[in-house]
Design an enzyme around this catalytic site. Structure first.
Site, short mmCIF file in Angstrom:
data_model
loop_
_atom_site.label_atom_id
_atom_site.label_comp_id
_atom_site.label_asym_id
_atom_site.label_seq_id
_atom_site.Cartn_x
_atom_site.Cartn_y
_atom_site.Cartn_z
N ARG A 1 13.26 63.45 65.02
CA ARG A 1 14.52 63.01 65.63
C ARG A 1 15.62 63.32 64.61
NH1 ARG A 1 13.92 61.71 71.23
NH2 ARG A 1 13.89 63.93 70.89
N PHE B 1 14.03 70.77 71.27
CA PHE B 1 12.95 70.13 70.51
C PHE B 1 11.62 70.10 71.26
CE2 PHE B 1 13.19 66.23 72.99
CZ PHE B 1 14.49 66.28 73.47
N ASP C 1 22.19 51.96 79.64
CA ASP C 1 20.88 52.58 79.55
C ASP C 1 19.95 51.45 79.12
OD1 ASP C 1 18.52 53.74 78.83
OD2 ASP C 1 19.42 55.49 77.87
N LYS D 1 9.13 52.74 79.40
CA LYS D 1 9.20 52.01 78.12
C LYS D 1 8.95 50.52 78.37
CE LYS D 1 11.41 55.99 77.07
NZ LYS D 1 11.66 57.03 78.06
N PHE E 1 21.76 59.87 73.58
CA PHE E 1 20.33 60.14 73.74
C PHE E 1 20.22 61.54 74.36
CE2 PHE E 1 16.26 60.36 75.82
CZ PHE E 1 15.46 60.20 74.70
N THR E 2 19.16 62.26 74.01
CA THR E 2 19.04 63.68 74.36
C THR E 2 19.25 63.95 75.85
OG1 THR E 2 16.65 63.35 74.46
CG2 THR E 2 17.52 64.23 72.41
N TYR F 1 5.81 56.74 103.87
CA TYR F 1 6.90 57.63 103.47
C TYR F 1 8.21 56.84 103.32
CZ TYR F 1 9.86 61.70 103.01
OH TYR F 1 10.74 62.62 102.52
N1 F0G Z 1 17.21 56.74 77.56
C1 F0G Z 1 16.56 56.45 76.43
C2 F0G Z 1 17.19 55.55 75.44
C3 F0G Z 1 15.31 57.01 76.20
O1 F0G Z 1 14.67 56.73 75.06
C4 F0G Z 1 14.74 57.87 77.16
C5 F0G Z 1 13.45 58.52 76.93
C6 F0G Z 1 15.46 58.12 78.34
C7 F0G Z 1 16.68 57.54 78.50
C8 F0G Z 1 14.93 59.05 79.41
O2 F0G Z 1 13.91 58.46 80.10
O3 F0G Z 1 11.91 59.88 79.59
O4 F0G Z 1 11.93 58.32 81.53
O5 F0G Z 1 13.28 60.38 81.59
N2 F0G Z 1 12.92 58.55 75.82
C9 F0G Z 1 11.62 59.10 75.48
C10 F0G Z 1 11.41 58.97 74.01
C11 F0G Z 1 11.39 60.48 75.98
O6 F0G Z 1 10.37 59.45 73.54
O7 F0G Z 1 12.23 58.37 73.32
P1 F0G Z 1 12.69 59.32 80.74
#
Ligand code: F0G
Length: 463
Positions: free
Chosen positions: A382, A448, A215, A258, A124-125, A72
């Site tokens: 996108r 989306f 990021d 990634k 980024f979203t 833990y």
């Molecule tokens: N920042 C970037 C540039 C990303 O592309 C993503 C995720 C995140 C942050 C968030 O990370 O998914 O681990 O919580 N991108 C994915 C994509 C979802 O398909 O581009 P996460």
């Protein structure tokens, strides 16, 4: 003669994938509300939805999974992760999170106050959603070239210093908790930031007392582009370039899904002890103990090992090369794609591809659905759907309206890329038969993921 290169690995395990019939795909996409996010993966032949969490791990990573210390607190795998982050990224303080957005949540809650502004090199979203949720307003300070799909600027992710200075002068540095600096920039097409730009931005921010949160999700791929394109960098290992890049920043949020070649995981890292301490308080509420942050010990071990693999020069050359191999075929066939070809994906320019579909009828979403119908290839919208709505309820209508063909790491062969290229080229020849979509269900945030559509005018498929 240009000598051909092959994958710097060989295949030890295979996973069968099913080839489906057009009738099967028609039923599947209708059930999914014409949203590729809602397809079952079993109905997909080649899955290019995302490069996130879809990598193939190495034998060394799988071996590490067996060495999970599922304590833990104080798991040895946490210390392996901390060591890898210190070594490769150079940040002293690390907090694991279940994935990137867990880290975005924590840093946004710690640093952003209602009424603050958060400049960034394109949104980024999830990152922007967390900044807005904490009461911040995102301000785009990327260079204008990033919004032009055909502009071939080698570092389209660069920050526009003039725009950044204008914002700081207008609202004051004390209203800007940090600059959000993405390397590479996903929404611009996987475009890199140059070392020179990072150096200048860092000098400016230091002078004004503004921290830089990176990021770093695809930072190793960014380092490869610097090696390839920036003067004087060709002979440096990507590992060194990456260390220098991040030396210009104060911390990072990271999606391990990634570049670090794992299926789940992420972390928050910082040079500032007080930020780290506040993060340890929040992480226990939302993720788990600061020494696991929502991850199993084995997942931290796999990420620690993946972080060391991701900076291998041969791997990166092959990785970026495979994305380029797909993009180049499309360019040669006259298909409009975002140029230069980015690090993790080939982006179809849906506005140029389907000029007869207005942006309010979601051309990129329609193109992604048509691609699935044609060949069982799953891509991601996108564009207008991903951009969502402004706080006042109006749609953003972003300049970039794209379909992303995202290449998982070490998963598909170049033959799979040929199948994808053939399908896109077929759709391009018959593009006038593709119709727009009407949104029939819209969730209030990050729409989306779960929005549903129906085809306008009935016929959606190319045939
Ligand atoms: N920042 C970037 C540039 C990303 O592309 C993503 C995720 C995140 C942050 C968030 O990370 O998914 O681990 O919580 N991108 C994915 C994509 C979802 O398909 O581009 P996460």
């Amino acid at each position: 003669m240009q000598r051909r290169q092959a994958e710097p690995y060989k295949i030890k395990v295979v996973e069968p994938i099913a080839v489906t019939t057009p009738q099967h795909r028609l039923r599947a996409i209708a059930e999914a509300g014409y949203n590729s996010f809602l397809l079952r993966s079993e109905d997909v032949y080649i899955d290019l939805l995302t490069d996130s969490g879809t990598s193939a791990m190495s034998d060394n990573q799988w071996a590490g999974m067996m060495l999970g210390d599922e304590a833990y607190a104080g798991s040895r795998n946490f210390y392996a992760l901390q060591e890898a982050v210190r070594d490769i990224y150079g940040y002293p303080h690390v907090i694991p999170t279940h994935q990137g957005r867990g880290a975005e949540h924590i840093i946004s809650q710690i640093l952003i106050r209602p009424g603050d502004y958060v400049p960034g090199n394109m949104y980024f979203t999830t990152t922007r959603a967390h900044q807005e949720r904490a009461g911040g307003t995102f301000v785009d300070v990327v260079i204008p070239e990033a919004h032009d799909p055909q502009n071939r600027h080698p570092f389209k992710g660069n920050v526009h210093l003039g725009k950044l200075r204008e914002l700081v002068d207008r609202v004051g540095a004390d209203r800007i908790p940090y600059l959000s600096l993405a390397v590479t920039v996903n929404m611009a097409g996987g475009q890199p930031v140059s070392l020179d730009n990072m150096r200048q931005v860092s000098a400016f921010c230091r002078e004004r007392g503004i921290r830089i949160m990176c990021d770093a999700t695809r930072c190793a791929e960014n380092a490869y582009f610097i090696k390839e394109r920036e003067a004087g960098q060709a002979d440096r290992p990507c590992r060194d370039i990456l260390k220098e890049m991040l030396s210009y920043t104060d911390g990072c949020t990271m999606s391990g899904k990634k570049d670090p070649l794992v299926n789940i995981g992420g972390f928050l890292a910082t040079r500032e002890f007080d930020v780290y301490q506040k993060a340890t308080q929040l992480v226990v509420l939302f993720e788990g103990m600061p020494s696991y942050g929502g991850l199993a010990g084995r997942d931290m071990e796999a990420m620690a090992r993946g972080i060391r693999e991701m900076v291998d020069d041969d791997y990166l050359a092959w990785r970026i090369g495979q994305v380029r191999y797909l993009g180049q075929q499309l360019l040669e066939a006259g298909v409009p794609i975002v140029e230069p070809i980015g690090g993790h994906a080939v982006y179809l320019d849906a506005r140029s591809f389907l000029p007869h579909i207005e942006q309010a009828q979601y051309p990129a979403q329609a193109l992604a659905a048509a691609l699935y119908l044609d060949s069982g290839v799953r891509a991601m919208e996108r564009g207008n759907v991903s951009a969502g709505r402004r706080p006042d309820g109006s749609e953003y209508f972003p300049r970039l309206e794209m379909v992303r063909l995202t290449i998982p790491r070490r998963v598909y062969t170049d033959r799979h890329m040929d199948v994808v290229a053939d399908s896109v080229m077929t759709l391009h020849r018959r593009r006038d038969r593709i119709q727009g979509l009407n949104m029939i269900y819209e969730p209030p945030t990050l729409r989306f993921f779960t929005a549903r559509f129906e085809p306008l005018g009935g016929m959606l498929a190319a045939d």
